[in-house]
Scaffold this active site. Structure first.
Site, PDB file in Angstrom:
ATOM      1  N   GLY A  92       6.622 -12.102 -29.067  1.00  0.00           N
ATOM      2  CA  GLY A  92       6.714 -10.885 -28.281  1.00  0.00           C
ATOM      3  C   GLY A  92       6.341  -9.655 -29.075  1.00  0.00           C
ATOM      4  O   GLY A  92       6.371  -8.536 -28.550  1.00  0.00           O
ATOM      5  N   THR A  93       5.985  -9.833 -30.335  1.00  0.00           N
ATOM      6  CA  THR A  93       5.584  -8.726 -31.205  1.00  0.00           C
ATOM      7  C   THR A  93       4.090  -8.500 -31.074  1.00  0.00           C
ATOM      8  O   THR A  93       3.302  -9.442 -31.215  1.00  0.00           O
ATOM      9  CB  THR A  93       5.921  -9.048 -32.674  1.00  0.00           C
ATOM     10  OG1 THR A  93       7.283  -9.448 -32.774  1.00  0.00           O
ATOM     11  CG2 THR A  93       5.677  -7.839 -33.560  1.00  0.00           C
ATOM     12  N   PRO A 119       1.788 -10.509 -24.793  1.00  0.00           N
ATOM     13  CA  PRO A 119       1.702  -9.046 -24.894  1.00  0.00           C
ATOM     14  C   PRO A 119       2.809  -8.341 -24.120  1.00  0.00           C
ATOM     15  O   PRO A 119       3.226  -7.253 -24.491  1.00  0.00           O
ATOM     16  CB  PRO A 119       0.323  -8.736 -24.295  1.00  0.00           C
ATOM     17  CG  PRO A 119      -0.455  -9.996 -24.473  1.00  0.00           C
ATOM     18  CD  PRO A 119       0.539 -11.100 -24.293  1.00  0.00           C
ATOM     19  N   ASN A 120       3.268  -8.954 -23.017  1.00  0.00           N
ATOM     20  CA  ASN A 120       4.324  -8.342 -22.215  1.00  0.00           C
ATOM     21  C   ASN A 120       5.047  -9.432 -21.433  1.00  0.00           C
ATOM     22  O   ASN A 120       4.413 -10.220 -20.739  1.00  0.00           O
ATOM     23  CB  ASN A 120       3.728  -7.304 -21.250  1.00  0.00           C
ATOM     24  CG  ASN A 120       4.766  -6.339 -20.730  1.00  0.00           C
ATOM     25  OD1 ASN A 120       5.854  -6.734 -20.318  1.00  0.00           O
ATOM     26  ND2 ASN A 120       4.439  -5.054 -20.751  1.00  0.00           N
ATOM     27  N   HIS A 148       5.028   4.530 -23.717  1.00  0.00           N
ATOM     28  CA  HIS A 148       6.151   3.803 -24.307  1.00  0.00           C
ATOM     29  C   HIS A 148       7.104   4.769 -25.014  1.00  0.00           C
ATOM     30  O   HIS A 148       6.795   5.940 -25.236  1.00  0.00           O
ATOM     31  CB  HIS A 148       5.652   2.765 -25.309  1.00  0.00           C
ATOM     32  CG  HIS A 148       5.109   1.524 -24.666  1.00  0.00           C
ATOM     33  ND1 HIS A 148       3.865   1.478 -24.081  1.00  0.00           N
ATOM     34  CD2 HIS A 148       5.657   0.292 -24.506  1.00  0.00           C
ATOM     35  CE1 HIS A 148       3.651   0.260 -23.595  1.00  0.00           C
ATOM     36  NE2 HIS A 148       4.728  -0.477 -23.836  1.00  0.00           N
ATOM     37  N   LYS A 152       7.982   2.876 -30.659  1.00  0.00           N
ATOM     38  CA  LYS A 152       7.022   1.769 -30.661  1.00  0.00           C
ATOM     39  C   LYS A 152       6.050   1.951 -31.816  1.00  0.00           C
ATOM     40  O   LYS A 152       5.475   3.028 -31.993  1.00  0.00           O
ATOM     41  CB  LYS A 152       6.261   1.697 -29.332  1.00  0.00           C
ATOM     42  CG  LYS A 152       5.328   0.503 -29.248  1.00  0.00           C
ATOM     43  CD  LYS A 152       4.837   0.286 -27.834  1.00  0.00           C
ATOM     44  CE  LYS A 152       3.852  -0.875 -27.763  1.00  0.00           C
ATOM     45  NZ  LYS A 152       4.418  -2.131 -28.294  1.00  0.00           N
ATOM     46  N   THR A 159      -0.201  -4.862 -24.324  1.00  0.00           N
ATOM     47  CA  THR A 159      -0.502  -5.028 -22.904  1.00  0.00           C
ATOM     48  C   THR A 159      -1.749  -4.232 -22.515  1.00  0.00           C
ATOM     49  O   THR A 159      -2.634  -4.740 -21.816  1.00  0.00           O
ATOM     50  CB  THR A 159       0.685  -4.574 -22.039  1.00  0.00           C
ATOM     51  OG1 THR A 159       1.856  -5.253 -22.466  1.00  0.00           O
ATOM     52  CG2 THR A 159       0.426  -4.860 -20.573  1.00  0.00           C
TER      53      THR A 159
END
Length: 256
Positions: A92-93, A119-120, A148, A152, A159
């Site tokens: 998820g990174t 990516p998401n 975001h 971040k 994404t």
């Protein structure tokens, strides 16, 4: 029972993932990893049987899935470690380069280890990418804006970058946006002519809009995640289904 290692467990997404996984009957957390961890599992609200690791080289607990919510600087080495040790990575990174993804894909094929780079995890974000790819068959003029939270660490978001890649694969070759920048960077990043704009502000979580323009008309596709809890359905889905793949894949849609 799916045995999970959570990397980056001290961060916001890592903490949310731990809460979610512990509520699932089909999976269990066997270890957590963070270079910043310095206490026993119980100090972090985890069961005493959970192993806490500070270094990759120390990890020796049997596991099925490596769930990664770390940093762009660490994610490549983490993913390679997981694949080399026969642990299916669910990443998820964001922040992996195309070259790094290609190298990890080759390694996963060599080792016979499935995995997912996501990516998401938001289902609505996955659908946004799908709808945008479809719209790109009809609209060549397009820009991407992603918004975001201020913490971040990478820009543009994974994404937004993946959205641009998928649009680029199907839209006709096109030069757009002839405006001259009087202030460098005003038109955003340029990916094969697709402009990507990254906003970082407090109060936001994760949001994206894709703007298509045509003669006398426009189309906007937008997705909003107002809470990190919105990602957890995708996290559970990825952990449950990653074993059904035969190699490393990019995108949650491969298990939807």
């Amino acid at each position: 029972m799916i045995k999970v290692i959570v990397a980056g467990f001290l961060g916001s997404m890592g903490q949310q993932a731990i809460q979610t996984i512990t509520q699932q009957k089909s999976m269990t957390i066997v270890a957590v990893y963070s270079p910043h961890a310095d206490q026993q599992a119980t100090a972090y609200g985890l069961d005493e049987s959970v192993q806490v690791y500070q270094q990759l080289s120390e990890i020796d607990v049997p596991a099925d899935v490596w769930l990664d919510f770390t940093t762009p600087a660490a994610v490549f080495e983490n993913t390679r470690f997981a694949i080399e040790h026969g642990i299916q990575p669910v990443i998820g990174t964001t922040g992996l380069s195309d070259a790094e993804e290609d190298e990890l894909l080759s390694l996963s094929k060599e080792k016979g280890v499935a995995g997912l780079i996501v990516p998401n995890f938001s289902l609505s974000a996955v659908l946004l990418m799908k709808f945008s790819e479809e719209a790109a068959h009809y609209f060549s003029e397009v820009e991407v804006i992603e918004m975001h939270h201020e913490d971040k660490k990478d820009a543009p978001s994974g994404t937004a970058f993946m959205t641009a890649k998928r649009i680029d694969q199907v839209r006709r070759a096109h030069e757009q946006g002839a405006s001259k920048e009087t202030l460098p960077g005003a038109r955003g990043a340029d990916y094969h002519g697709i402009r990507i704009h990254a906003v970082r502000l407090p109060g936001y979580v994760a949001h994206e809009q894709v703007l298509f323009g045509g003669e006398g008309e426009a189309l906007t596709i937008r997705q909003d995640s107002f809470s990190r809890s919105s990602f957890m359905k995708g996290v559970v889905l990825a952990i449950e289904k990653v074993g059904q793949l035969d190699q490393l894949c990019v995108g949650l849609e491969h298990v939807m």
